[in-house]
Design an enzyme around this catalytic site. Structure first.
Site, mmCIF file in Angstrom:
data_model
loop_
_atom_site.group_PDB
_atom_site.id
_atom_site.type_symbol
_atom_site.label_atom_id
_atom_site.label_comp_id
_atom_site.label_asym_id
_atom_site.label_seq_id
_atom_site.Cartn_x
_atom_site.Cartn_y
_atom_site.Cartn_z
ATOM 1 N N ASP A 39 34.795 83.149 -90.167
ATOM 2 C CA ASP A 39 34.177 83.384 -91.472
ATOM 3 C C ASP A 39 32.704 83.140 -91.188
ATOM 4 O O ASP A 39 32.288 81.989 -90.994
ATOM 5 C CB ASP A 39 34.685 82.407 -92.526
ATOM 6 N N HIS A 40 31.918 84.205 -91.111
ATOM 7 C CA HIS A 40 30.566 84.015 -90.569
ATOM 8 C C HIS A 40 29.703 83.119 -91.449
ATOM 9 O O HIS A 40 28.698 82.585 -90.998
ATOM 10 C CB HIS A 40 29.882 85.359 -90.269
ATOM 11 N N HIS A 94 34.268 83.643 -98.108
ATOM 12 C CA HIS A 94 32.947 83.003 -98.020
ATOM 13 C C HIS A 94 32.693 81.994 -99.154
ATOM 14 O O HIS A 94 32.294 80.861 -98.906
ATOM 15 C CB HIS A 94 31.836 84.051 -98.047
HETATM 16 C C1 BG6 Z 1 30.896 90.384 -95.405
HETATM 17 C C2 BG6 Z 1 31.335 91.258 -96.544
HETATM 18 O O1 BG6 Z 1 31.937 89.526 -95.008
HETATM 19 O O2 BG6 Z 1 29.778 89.606 -95.817
HETATM 20 C C3 BG6 Z 1 30.203 92.145 -96.987
HETATM 21 O O3 BG6 Z 1 32.444 92.051 -96.127
HETATM 22 C C4 BG6 Z 1 28.978 91.328 -97.309
HETATM 23 O O4 BG6 Z 1 30.591 92.914 -98.132
HETATM 24 C C5 BG6 Z 1 28.646 90.370 -96.170
HETATM 25 O O5 BG6 Z 1 27.896 92.244 -97.509
HETATM 26 C C6 BG6 Z 1 27.538 89.414 -96.587
HETATM 27 O O6 BG6 Z 1 27.099 88.681 -95.468
HETATM 28 P P1 BG6 Z 1 25.603 88.117 -95.378
HETATM 29 O O7 BG6 Z 1 25.608 87.269 -94.151
HETATM 30 O O8 BG6 Z 1 24.705 89.305 -95.288
HETATM 31 O O9 BG6 Z 1 25.393 87.339 -96.637
#
Ligand code: BG6
Length: 484
Positions: free
Chosen positions: A177-178, A240
């Site tokens: 989960d980044h 997230h």
């Molecule tokens: C991803 C989603 O996991 O996270 C995307 O699938 C979203 O829809 C993205 O745009 C958002 O990541 P960050 O790091 O740009 O906030």
């Protein structure tokens, strides 16, 4: 001030989907930066694997183009780029067939860390795991990395967990989960658990409510087909936002170790109360002056999928009883802003006159842009004019604190991939955590699907539907303004 870079052990990292979008945008640029900063040892090797025919040289050109496209010019040091390309190889592999597996087996080395990044559709996870096993490619302690979406509901997540478990132990599986790799998210744990200042106040007695916002300005164009089967609830909240909520709400783990941290997060997810449908607002963006509507982006004129969601959530335990968590996330909003706001209660009794301007403290944790934290405190307005109170922020903007080094803070993906090589699962989701998150999400989605709920339309570039503001106003509270 950026902490010392400690090289990882020699490794073979195979990226299935090595020519895909995620590899181009995030994984390969991130790996390059780790190489450039000296974190990769001499024995590091990265093998791109995909269906297309290509040789090693072709892959070098492909990766060089991706680095140029997705990294700022100043990050590209020609010697470092050259050195990085030298680590890369390519293999044509058919994930569901026979081709390429024997060659891949030959390329893998013994005695180094092995990691396999499944940067492919989840429907291929099973086929890859099975072939890695059948062709005896993965050593017993090899690691696999899987991306979201990890299932579409509890049943599919369970099935995926079961498929992976046939060939890999839970200690070998790294579910990304980044958001957990973002600098501020980790800092949240540091702030909570290494300062005496906050923890005694971190409870319903002193905290009025928590707001978690992840607002984006982009629409879903380009990935409408995936997004339309997902929506904001599955795409952002189930993973997230829920992870952010867990880090705010969890009890202090006994150690900063994988299972200690994940056990505490799991308890939070299991304590989430079912959400009343009146406490949920779903939205779908309209067309803007130059931007298509959601239904145009998704190429589905009748779509009932939400591109925005706001909800009030309760964590049913002693610490949080009566302190709501408000979550909101959406596409095509006014600003790109992700932040957590912890709003403390007002002092129980004010010794100052009513119109002096006293309000409550707020701890604001900014994930992006402008990463950092600030704490508003009420002080006396300096100068003459009697006792007038004013709120000022105690600001810790990382860019100010780190100066030029701020640009070198690792991006979420690169940090997480290095954790895979180190064998540290703390910032990865465990199988039971993902399942518990779906168990909470499923009934909510099932209810609105059964009722064929239509999302509220909202203007592109706005703060979402009016109803989301009302959700807060009803409780005499308000969202923090969306600014970038
Ligand atoms: C991803 C989603 O996991 O996270 C995307 O699938 C979203 O829809 C993205 O745009 C958002 O990541 P960050 O790091 O740009 O906030």
């Amino acid at each position: 001030m950026v902490s010392r870079v400690i090289p990882v052990d020699p490794f073979d990292l195979v990226i299935f989907g090595g020519t895909g979008d995620l590899a181009r945008r995030k994984i390969l640029p991130g790996l390059y930066r780790r190489f450039r900063d000296g974190q990769m040892p001499d024995g590091a090797r990265i093998i791109g694997a995909a269906r297309g025919e290509m040789d090693d040289k072709g892959y070098h050109d492909f990766v060089a183009a991706a680095l140029t496209e997705f990294l700022p010019q100043r990050a590209l040091d020609p010697t470092a780029v050259e050195g990085f390309l030298g680590l890369l190889g390519y293999i044509t592999v058919d994930a569901t067939g026979k081709d390429g597996w024997a060659q891949l087996a030959k390329r893998m080395r013994k005695g180094v860390v092995q990691a396999f990044y499944f940067s492919v559709a989840p429907s291929l996870f099973g086929a890859l795991a099975e072939r890695l096993h059948k062709h005896k490619i993965a050593a017993p302690e090899a690691r696999i990395v899987v991306e979201k979406p990890f299932g579409n509901d509890l049943a599919t997540a369970r099935a995926l967990n079961a498929t992976l478990a046939e060939h890999f132990d839970e200690t070998q599986i790294y579910r990304i989960d980044h958001y957990l790799g973002k600098e501020t998210v980790q800092n949240l744990m540091a702030v909570r658990f290494s300062n005496m200042l906050f923890e005694p106040l971190w409870k319903n007695q002193y905290i009025d409510h928590v707001q978690i916002t992840v607002a984006e300005t982009v629409g879903v164009g380009g990935r409408g087909a995936y997004y339309d089967t997902s929506g904001a609830m599955r795409d952002m909240v189930q993973n997230h936002l829920m992870q952010l909520l867990c880090l705010i709400a969890m009890e202090p783990p006994s150690k900063f170790e994988p299972d200690a941290v994940r056990d505490e997060k799991l308890k939070v997810i299991r304590a989430l109360q079912p959400v009343d449908l009146d406490d949920i607002v779903r939205g779908q963006y309209r067309a803007g002056a130059d931007t298509p509507s959601y239904t145009e982006d998704a190429e589905n004129p009748d779509s009932l999928t939400e591109s925005f969601i706001a909800m009030k959530v309760h964590v049913a335990n002693w610490r949080w009883n009566g302190t709501p968590f408000y979550l909101r996330t959406g596409k095509r909003m006014k600003a790109r802003m992700s932040e957590i706001v912890v709003r403390f209660k007002e002092p129980p009794h004010s010794i100052f006159e009513e119109d002096t301007g006293q309000s409550a403290n707020e701890l604001r944790i900014r994930l992006q842009p402008n990463e950092g934290m600030d704490l508003t405190v009420t002080i006396k307005e300096p100068g003459p004019g009697g006792m007038r109170l004013v709120d000022v922020p105690l600001d810790m903007t990382f860019a100010d604190a780190l100066g030029e080094d701020a640009a070198d803070v690792p991006d979420a993906y690169e940090r997480l991939i290095m954790d895979v090589i180190r064998g540290n699962q703390t910032l990865f989701m465990r199988g039971d955590e993902v399942e518990a998150a779906w168990a909470w999400t499923d009934p909510i989605i099932a209810t609105w699907t059964a009722r064929e709920d239509k999302p509220e339309a909202y203007d592109a570039g706005s703060t979402g539907p009016e109803e989301a503001l009302i959700l807060m106003h009803r409780d005499s509270r308000r969202w923090r303004e969306l600014t970038s």
